[in-house]
Write an enzyme that holds these catalytic residues in place. Sequence first.
Site, PDB file in Angstrom:
ATOM      1  N   THR A 113       0.815  -1.222   0.000  1.00 12.36           N
ATOM      2  CA  THR A 113       0.000   0.000   0.000  1.00 12.36           C
ATOM      3  C   THR A 113       0.845   1.268   0.000  1.00 12.36           C
ATOM      4  O   THR A 113       0.490   2.267  -0.623  1.00 12.36           O
ATOM      5  CB  THR A 113      -0.921   0.004   1.245  1.00 12.36           C
ATOM      6  OG1 THR A 113      -1.801  -1.108   1.132  1.00 12.36           O
ATOM      7  CG2 THR A 113      -1.738   1.272   1.350  1.00 12.36           C
ATOM      8  N   ARG A 171      -3.634 -25.558  14.301  1.00 12.63           N
ATOM      9  CA  ARG A 171      -4.085 -24.489  15.209  1.00 12.63           C
ATOM     10  C   ARG A 171      -5.107 -25.083  16.175  1.00 12.63           C
ATOM     11  O   ARG A 171      -6.231 -25.396  15.794  1.00 12.63           O
ATOM     12  CB  ARG A 171      -4.663 -23.327  14.405  1.00 12.63           C
ATOM     13  CG  ARG A 171      -3.633 -22.731  13.443  1.00 12.63           C
ATOM     14  CD  ARG A 171      -4.179 -21.507  12.754  1.00 12.63           C
ATOM     15  NE  ARG A 171      -4.429 -20.441  13.692  1.00 12.63           N
ATOM     16  CZ  ARG A 171      -5.561 -19.742  13.774  1.00 12.63           C
ATOM     17  NH1 ARG A 171      -6.568 -20.013  12.969  1.00 12.63           N
ATOM     18  NH2 ARG A 171      -5.706 -18.790  14.659  1.00 12.63           N
ATOM     19  N   THR A 212      -1.406 -22.507  19.233  1.00  5.02           N
ATOM     20  CA  THR A 212      -2.731 -22.170  19.743  1.00  5.02           C
ATOM     21  C   THR A 212      -3.468 -21.171  18.837  1.00  5.02           C
ATOM     22  O   THR A 212      -2.847 -20.330  18.192  1.00  5.02           O
ATOM     23  CB  THR A 212      -2.667 -21.597  21.176  1.00  5.02           C
ATOM     24  OG1 THR A 212      -3.981 -21.174  21.555  1.00  5.02           O
ATOM     25  CG2 THR A 212      -1.719 -20.419  21.298  1.00  5.02           C
TER      26      THR A 212
HETATM   27  N1  ASP Z   1      -2.804  -5.488   0.265  1.00  5.13           N
HETATM   28  C1  ASP Z   1      -1.685  -4.691   0.726  1.00  5.13           C
HETATM   29  C2  ASP Z   1      -0.456  -5.557   0.701  1.00  5.13           C
HETATM   30  O1  ASP Z   1      -0.255  -6.348   1.571  1.00  5.13           O
HETATM   31  C3  ASP Z   1      -1.958  -4.157   2.082  1.00  5.13           C
HETATM   32  C4  ASP Z   1      -0.863  -3.285   2.645  1.00  5.13           C
HETATM   33  O2  ASP Z   1       0.160  -3.035   2.085  1.00  5.13           O
HETATM   34  O3  ASP Z   1      -1.058  -2.821   3.761  1.00  5.13           O
HETATM   35  O4  ASP Z   1       0.338  -5.432  -0.190  1.00  5.13           O
END
Ligand code: ASP
Length: 348
Positions: free
Chosen positions: A15, A248, A279
Amino acid sequence: MPRTGRVLLIYTGGTIGMGRNPATDALEPLDFNHLVQRMPELQAIPVGIDVYQFPEPIDSSDMSPRLWARIVEIIVGGYDRYDGFVILHGTDTMAFTASALSFMLENLTKPVILTGSQLPINQLRTDGKENLITSIEIAAAHHTDGTPRVPEVCIYFSGKLLRGNRSTKINSEGFNAFDSFNFPPLAEAGVSIHYRDDLILHPDYSRPMTPHFVMDTNVVVFTLFPGIQEEMVRHLLEAPHLRGIVMRTYGSGNAPQQPWLMQALTEATRRGIVIINITQCAAGPVEMARYSGGYLLKNAGVISGYDGTVECAIAKLMHLLGHTTDTDLIRERMNRPLRGEITCGAQS
Ligand code: ASP
């Protein structure tokens, strides 16, 4: 090794560097230059920064062991030229990557700090700038004798520096996206950065760092739940090529006491499948001797995962299975911390 005053920024995607696709309005990874243009602050950091960008930046849901090996190659290639490494990575699989890298980089003597953000860096309220700037500062931090302050694989996010293989993503919305429930932060960043030197690993500086590239992916994570059926479990345990399972369980490592389950698990462990008990609780350790359901698992040959995370257990299993076919050796290694990833209690 003399200090170089330089940090390598490895941009994998996530992101932090994403922008909106005008056709779909969905976020997708952009070129790193786009990110740098939006961050003139990078020029003001008193550390030399070089950038390696993945040819095709990814959403971290596309991360894979092949790309982990590529990151290791990049770190190995720059090991003598940089004081530390900052990896920009999506948050979704960051804890898996941090865990994997901790095992792939044996006797790591330099900081490898993963970070990212919840909001893209070009958005006004982004958390990416602080995460990135502080990560660079931590990657460059050192003691007066020149040794690095944090020679570990870590995740830095929202004011906390966490041991990478103890971390887990806990929030898909809040800026406080990571925690490490069973281990305290290695540092907290407020007005200044407070390091917990007593918790940080001490590598052997007289030995070289040894990289490992092979991960065996014939593994699976499976979660117990009330109503779980024998047919499904047997199908899973009899999957061709299966070598390792992270199971798990409930609470302190407990499972339903049905004979078919114990029999199926016993048969699987006798066939050489390594089964680790982790767990479903976010915090607290597995203690298989505490309840009879856990005790039966132990008798079936299931190994305690102690207070480790699922992300770390699966990464450690892939790493060990990638290096040996000796299941006794794998069990022995699973039963002790290799990179500070578990706390072994007497009860487990
Ligand atoms: N979907 C994104 C990723 O993992 C989410 C992020 O970067 O926070 O690349």
